[in-house]
Design an enzyme around this catalytic site. Structure first.
Site, PDB file in Angstrom:
ATOM      1  N   LYS A   1      63.791  13.995  89.306  1.00 36.37           N
ATOM      2  CA  LYS A   1      63.347  13.802  90.689  1.00 36.37           C
ATOM      3  C   LYS A   1      62.330  12.667  90.748  1.00 36.37           C
ATOM      4  O   LYS A   1      61.193  12.825  90.323  1.00 36.37           O
ATOM      5  CB  LYS A   1      62.754  15.088  91.257  1.00 36.37           C
ATOM      6  CG  LYS A   1      62.672  15.022  92.774  1.00 36.37           C
ATOM      7  CD  LYS A   1      62.533  16.397  93.372  1.00 36.37           C
ATOM      8  CE  LYS A   1      62.926  16.369  94.833  1.00 36.37           C
ATOM      9  NZ  LYS A   1      62.728  17.629  95.493  1.00 36.37           N
TER      10      LYS A   1
ATOM     11  N   GLU B   1      78.334  33.441  80.120  1.00 34.65           N
ATOM     12  CA  GLU B   1      78.500  34.461  81.164  1.00 34.65           C
ATOM     13  C   GLU B   1      79.935  34.571  81.640  1.00 34.65           C
ATOM     14  O   GLU B   1      80.290  35.475  82.383  1.00 34.65           O
ATOM     15  CB  GLU B   1      77.612  34.123  82.376  1.00 34.65           C
ATOM     16  CG  GLU B   1      76.111  34.257  82.139  1.00 34.65           C
ATOM     17  CD  GLU B   1      75.474  33.011  81.532  1.00 34.65           C
ATOM     18  OE1 GLU B   1      76.210  32.183  80.967  1.00 34.65           O
ATOM     19  OE2 GLU B   1      74.242  32.868  81.613  1.00 34.65           O
TER      20      GLU B   1
ATOM     21  N   TRP C   1      66.897  12.555  93.957  1.00 30.54           N
ATOM     22  CA  TRP C   1      67.464  13.077  92.709  1.00 30.54           C
ATOM     23  C   TRP C   1      68.254  12.023  91.951  1.00 30.54           C
ATOM     24  O   TRP C   1      69.008  11.251  92.536  1.00 30.54           O
ATOM     25  CB  TRP C   1      68.402  14.252  93.011  1.00 30.54           C
ATOM     26  CG  TRP C   1      67.691  15.447  93.559  1.00 30.54           C
ATOM     27  CD1 TRP C   1      67.702  15.874  94.854  1.00 30.54           C
ATOM     28  CD2 TRP C   1      66.873  16.372  92.841  1.00 30.54           C
ATOM     29  NE1 TRP C   1      66.940  17.006  94.989  1.00 30.54           N
ATOM     30  CE2 TRP C   1      66.412  17.331  93.759  1.00 30.54           C
ATOM     31  CE3 TRP C   1      66.464  16.485  91.509  1.00 30.54           C
ATOM     32  CZ2 TRP C   1      65.582  18.396  93.407  1.00 30.54           C
ATOM     33  CZ3 TRP C   1      65.638  17.543  91.153  1.00 30.54           C
ATOM     34  CH2 TRP C   1      65.210  18.472  92.090  1.00 30.54           C
TER      35      TRP C   1
ATOM     36  N   THR D   1      72.741  34.372  75.636  1.00 31.64           N
ATOM     37  CA  THR D   1      72.751  32.940  75.946  1.00 31.64           C
ATOM     38  C   THR D   1      71.509  32.295  75.335  1.00 31.64           C
ATOM     39  O   THR D   1      70.503  32.960  75.099  1.00 31.64           O
ATOM     40  CB  THR D   1      72.683  32.674  77.453  1.00 31.64           C
ATOM     41  OG1 THR D   1      71.444  33.163  77.942  1.00 31.64           O
ATOM     42  CG2 THR D   1      73.821  33.305  78.189  1.00 31.64           C
TER      43      THR D   1
HETATM   44  P1  AMP Z   1      76.939  28.161  76.953  1.00 33.74           P
HETATM   45  O1  AMP Z   1      76.573  29.344  77.757  1.00 33.74           O
HETATM   46  O2  AMP Z   1      76.150  28.001  75.712  1.00 33.74           O
HETATM   47  O3  AMP Z   1      78.413  28.131  76.707  1.00 33.74           O
HETATM   48  O4  AMP Z   1      76.588  26.871  77.844  1.00 33.74           O
HETATM   49  C1  AMP Z   1      77.119  26.724  79.125  1.00 33.74           C
HETATM   50  C2  AMP Z   1      76.735  25.394  79.715  1.00 33.74           C
HETATM   51  O5  AMP Z   1      77.243  24.311  78.927  1.00 33.74           O
HETATM   52  C3  AMP Z   1      77.324  25.145  81.088  1.00 33.74           C
HETATM   53  O6  AMP Z   1      76.587  25.765  82.099  1.00 33.74           O
HETATM   54  C4  AMP Z   1      77.306  23.630  81.183  1.00 33.74           C
HETATM   55  O7  AMP Z   1      76.036  23.151  81.583  1.00 33.74           O
HETATM   56  C5  AMP Z   1      77.564  23.206  79.769  1.00 33.74           C
HETATM   57  N1  AMP Z   1      78.984  22.855  79.594  1.00 33.74           N
HETATM   58  C6  AMP Z   1      79.953  23.623  79.090  1.00 33.74           C
HETATM   59  N2  AMP Z   1      81.121  22.957  79.051  1.00 33.74           N
HETATM   60  C7  AMP Z   1      80.888  21.722  79.557  1.00 33.74           C
HETATM   61  C8  AMP Z   1      81.703  20.557  79.793  1.00 33.74           C
HETATM   62  N3  AMP Z   1      82.971  20.526  79.482  1.00 33.74           N
HETATM   63  N4  AMP Z   1      81.102  19.492  80.361  1.00 33.74           N
HETATM   64  C9  AMP Z   1      79.780  19.506  80.688  1.00 33.74           C
HETATM   65  N5  AMP Z   1      78.970  20.563  80.467  1.00 33.74           N
HETATM   66  C10 AMP Z   1      79.513  21.658  79.918  1.00 33.74           C
END
Ligand code: AMP
Length: 555
Positions: free
Chosen positions: A442, A331, A447, A187
């Site tokens: 914050k 994940e 928030w 990640t």
């Molecule tokens: P990654 O592990 O790089 O796929 O990133 C995951 C993160 O991307 C998630 O925890 C979200 O914060 C964000 N994310 C993924 N899909 C969306 C979506 N459709 N809308 C808003 N945030 C998203």
């Protein structure tokens, strides 16, 4: 009493075998680094994967060994997915957009034995290898006629096509436990070193089936699917497995990921479905506007990775292109939800349905979700109360690879994974992400959700992209400010009066939804926003850049 059914391990090799048998006309089309188009049938890919498996054997790759890739989307990368996992080794995809130090870190942390690199990324690897203590053997993903790029490291350089060329094109793929590791992805986008997720044959096969079930409007026999999402990050959202499984052809864009190149590829290859993050699909939209028409045959897009605006949905749907919305995480293999309109809401006025599309959607089969408060206690799913989203499923990681500290933080609630996303879920199970926990602002102990503000700001006709970030403030701890890219018709108007008028306009837009104390303190106009390695707006970088906006608060 136990059931009396057979047990066949869920192995990735079965996807390829099934595709070859049931959907032999499935194509894999690649734009390669030299800008040529190569087309293969799924059977060719199966045979070339078999040749690759023999070559891996010859290089003494053993079950459990990590084999890395540093490559764009094309057929060779797909062959690595199948051949490496097929022999029981682990395909570790590396994101070339990570900082060089982090690339070196993941190679070392994963303990990669071999590394397959695209010709075009050899220069990058050259800079990374001296930072790695035990560099892996390097194989260059290139045609037989290409001279090998000069890598100044001591590593052996092999050529992929030469390496597989003389090998037999059938392979006796072994059977093994379905829980065997098959792939690995780190990640990114957070502070600190990337964290490794180790997928298994079982989780990957189940994920492929779940994605097929949930996006049947896009993924079916005869569909032509463009994963703009990279094979180097989160399994290109499962498409390398789901498409062959259902008989959909895969169209790969190679390194050519700008709007005009993607438009041209979609048009010439009659792509029916394109999958990507909002930033890339917005670039495609700009090209559509320039061309005055959408690419021929484009029926739907799937967008995920970041939130989307109503304007984005409207622009595509007004062209007759359905917007599928999904949310997920590295994940989670990665897809967790699908944002189609529930049947129970299809009678609603179109205006309400548009708003529903912005929600991230219902969990795909097998995903459990709960929202917890700051004490970790579950809160009601009433569509109003937000808290941190926890998930569990057969396709969610149970820990990070060799990283007890990060594991302890994210998996402390037994059986659940802490996503770090702030969200609410309504009575129909429909998820709405309201922020990343670390992006919340914050102010005076209260928030503010940056994402809710951004969504509202993006409806303004002069704003093309924006981020609302927390900036340290001497009185309120943090205050929100807006960093935005104006639309091209706003022009280069640097006149401070015009800018002030735009800020006033944005504030009155926000004033409809949000209380006065939440109003951002400033609007900063920029030409572009910094992106993360996965193409999302980098709020981390923005927070660093604007840290002292209200003066040095550490004084
Ligand atoms: P990654 O592990 O790089 O796929 O990133 C995951 C993160 O991307 C998630 O925890 C979200 O914060 C964000 N994310 C993924 N899909 C969306 C979506 N459709 N809308 C808003 N945030 C998203």
């Amino acid at each position: 009493m136990l059931g009396q059914m057979m047990h066949q391990p869920l192995l990735i090799k079965n996807i390829l075998a099934h595709s070859q048998m049931a959907f032999p006309t499935t194509k894999i089309v690649s734009r390669t680094g030299d800008n040529s188009i190569q087309s293969h049938l799924i059977g060719d890919i199966a045979r070339r994967s078999a040749q690759l498996a023999h070559a891996l054997d010859a290089l003494n790759v053993q079950a459990g060994d990590r084999v890395a890739t540093l490559a764009w989307n094309d057929h060779r990368h797909l062959e690595l997915y199948y051949a490496v996992s097929g022999i029981g080794a682990v395909c570790h995809t590396i994101n070339p957009r990570l900082p060089q130090k982090q690339i070196a870190y993941v190679i070392e942390h994963a303990g990669d034995k071999l590394l397959f690199v695209d010709e075009g990324l050899a220069g990058l690897l050259e800079k990374v290898l001296p930072l790695v203590k035990n560099p892996p053997t390097i194989i260059v993903l290139a045609g037989t006629t290409s001279p090998l790029p000069p890598l100044n490291a001591d590593a052996d350089l092999l050529n992929y096509e030469v390496m597989i060329g003389d090998q037999a094109d059938d392979f006796d793929w072994p059977d093994f436990d379905e829980n065997t590791a098959s792939g690995m992805c780190y990640t990114s986008g957070t502070t600190g070193n990337p964290k490794g997720v180790l997928y298994s044959h079982r989780s990957t096969t189940l994920h492929a089936m779940q994605v097929a079930l949930s996006f049947a409007n896009a993924l079916h026999e005869g569909a032509r699917v463009l994963p703009i999402v990279p094979l180097f990050h989160v399994n290109a959202w499962g498409l390398p497995f789901t498409c062959p499984l259902v008989g959909a052809s895969l169209i790969f864009a190679g390194p050519f990921l700008d709007g005009p190149s993607l438009f041209e590829l979609m048009d010439s290859q009659q792509v029916t479905s394109a999958w990507g993050v909002p930033t890339v699909l917005t670039a495609v939209l700009q090209e559509i506007k320039r061309a005055g028409r959408p690419p021929k045959g484009l029926n739907n897009i799937l967008v995920g990775g970041s939130a989307i605006s109503l304007g984005f949905i409207d622009d595509y749907e007004d062209l007759g292109i359905t917007v599928n919305h999904a949310w997920g995480m590295t994940e989670m293999s990665p897809i967790g939800t699908q944002g189609s309109i529930p049947a129970s809401s299809r009678h609603l006025p179109l205006e309400k349905q548009r708003h529903l599309k912005k929600r991230q959607g219902r969990g795909i089969f097998g995903i459990d979700m709960k929202i917890v408060d700051q004490n970790g206690d579950e809160i009601a799913q009433d569509g109003k109360q937000s808290g941190e989203l926890y998930v569990r499923s057969n396709t969610t990681a149970a820990q990070y690879y060799n990283n007890p500290e990060a594991t302890a933080e994210a998996f402390h609630d037994a059986g659940w994974f802490r996503t770090g996303d702030i969200a609410n879920i309504d009575a129909t199970g429909n998820l709405l992400i309201t922020d990343r926990a670390k992006d919340l602002i914050k102010s005076g102990g209260e928030w503010i959700s940056s994402l809710e503000h951004e969504t509202a700001i993006m409806t303004h006709k002069s704003i093309a992209q924006c981020a609302v970030i927390a900036v340290p403030h001497p009185k309120w701890d943090e205050r929100p400010i807006i960093i935005a890219v104006p639309t091209s018709d706003f022009g280069d108007d640097k006149d401070s009066k015009v800018r002030a008028a735009l800020f006033e306009d944005v504030l009155s837009l926000l004033g409809v939804e949000f209380p006065k104390w939440q109003m951002p303190d400033a609007l900063v106009l920029v030409d572009e926003l910094p992106l993360t390695a996965t193409g999302k707006i980098s709020k981390l970088r923005l927070r660093q850049l604007y840290r002292d906006y209200f003066g040095d608060t550490n004084e």
